[in-house]
Each structure stands twice: as C-alpha cells, then as structure tokens.
Design a protein around this motif. Structure first.
Motif, mmCIF file in Angstrom:
data_model
loop_
_atom_site.group_PDB
_atom_site.id
_atom_site.type_symbol
_atom_site.label_atom_id
_atom_site.label_comp_id
_atom_site.label_asym_id
_atom_site.label_seq_id
_atom_site.Cartn_x
_atom_site.Cartn_y
_atom_site.Cartn_z
ATOM 1 N N SER A 22 0.922 -1.264 0.094
ATOM 2 C CA SER A 22 -0.117 0.020 0.002
ATOM 3 C C SER A 22 0.842 1.144 0.002
ATOM 4 C CB SER A 22 -0.932 -0.134 1.155
ATOM 5 O OG SER A 22 -0.169 0.170 2.395
ATOM 6 N N GLU A 23 0.203 2.294 -0.560
ATOM 7 C CA GLU A 23 1.057 3.604 -0.681
ATOM 8 C C GLU A 23 1.646 4.272 0.708
ATOM 9 O OE1 GLU A 23 0.434 8.162 -2.329
ATOM 10 O OE2 GLU A 23 -0.888 6.538 -3.064
ATOM 11 N N ARG A 24 0.368 3.849 1.654
ATOM 12 C CA ARG A 24 0.702 4.258 3.117
ATOM 13 C C ARG A 24 1.819 3.516 3.721
ATOM 14 N NH1 ARG A 24 -0.835 1.606 7.531
ATOM 15 N NH2 ARG A 24 -0.846 2.767 9.487
ATOM 16 N N GLU A 25 2.011 2.187 3.542
ATOM 17 C CA GLU A 25 3.283 1.403 3.980
ATOM 18 C C GLU A 25 4.584 1.802 3.333
ATOM 19 O OE1 GLU A 25 1.903 -2.475 3.251
ATOM 20 O OE2 GLU A 25 1.313 -3.142 5.487
ATOM 21 N N ILE A 26 4.333 2.282 2.036
ATOM 22 C CA ILE A 26 5.579 2.499 1.381
ATOM 23 C C ILE A 26 5.866 3.707 1.817
ATOM 24 C CG2 ILE A 26 6.456 3.599 -0.954
ATOM 25 C CD1 ILE A 26 4.323 1.204 -2.164
ATOM 26 N N CYS A 27 5.006 4.855 2.226
ATOM 27 C CA CYS A 27 5.607 6.266 2.826
ATOM 28 C C CYS A 27 6.063 5.957 4.204
ATOM 29 C CB CYS A 27 4.441 7.055 2.877
ATOM 30 S SG CYS A 27 3.850 7.789 1.261
ATOM 31 N N MET A 28 5.568 5.128 5.113
ATOM 32 C CA MET A 28 5.893 4.724 6.392
ATOM 33 C C MET A 28 7.443 4.181 6.349
ATOM 34 S SD MET A 28 4.231 2.668 9.415
ATOM 35 C CE MET A 28 4.386 0.957 8.678
#
Length: 86
Positions: free
Chosen positions: A60-66
């Motif tokens: 997910s984009e959220r996990e990638i950013c994190m």
C-alpha cells in the motif's frame, strides 16, 4: 469460461488460483526478513528468492511512505536539519 458465461465474471476476465510458490513466498516474507532467510538456508533456488523478495516489499502507498521515511522518531520533529532547533 463457464463462470463468465453464467455472468459470474466479467467477459474476458478469468481468475486463476495463486501458485503454491507465491503463497509460500508471501507467508515467508510476512514472517521473516529476507536477510534472515538467506542466513538460515544454505541453498535457495533463484525463482524462490525472487518471489520472497517481491512479497517482502510493502503493497500500500501508506506502508511505502512509512517505510521510506527517514524520520526514525528519535529526533524532535520541530528540530531543523542536523537536530538543531530552528
């Protein structure tokens, strides 16, 4: 084809079951870092290595950013570059 004919799937779209290799690689990637897998097992076939590495990356984009964030939480977020307060 029969499911598409019955209207259960959109025309031209068929589903195929996930391969045993992908299922196993995904489960390994969920539990252990790839480095630990490499250290533990002497010989890992290249196709297996590729699938474990593939599933090791966040989806997910959220996990990638994190995971791509350089902020480790150790520094004060109000501090400027180098840890000095602005």
């Amino acid at each position: 084809a029969a499911a598409a004919a019955l209207g259960l799937l959109p025309l031209g779209k068929t589903q195929s079951p996930e391969s045993l290799l992908d299922i196993a690689a995904r489960k390994v990637a969920e539990k252990w870092p790839f480095q630990r897998v490499e250290e533990r097992f002497e010989r890992i076939p290249e196709p297996v290595q590729r699938r474990i590495v593939y599933w090791s990356f966040p989806r997910s984009e959220r996990e990638i950013c994190m995971y791509s964030s350089f902020n480790t939480g150790a520094e004060d977020p109000s501090a400027g570059p180098g840890g000095a307060a602005a």
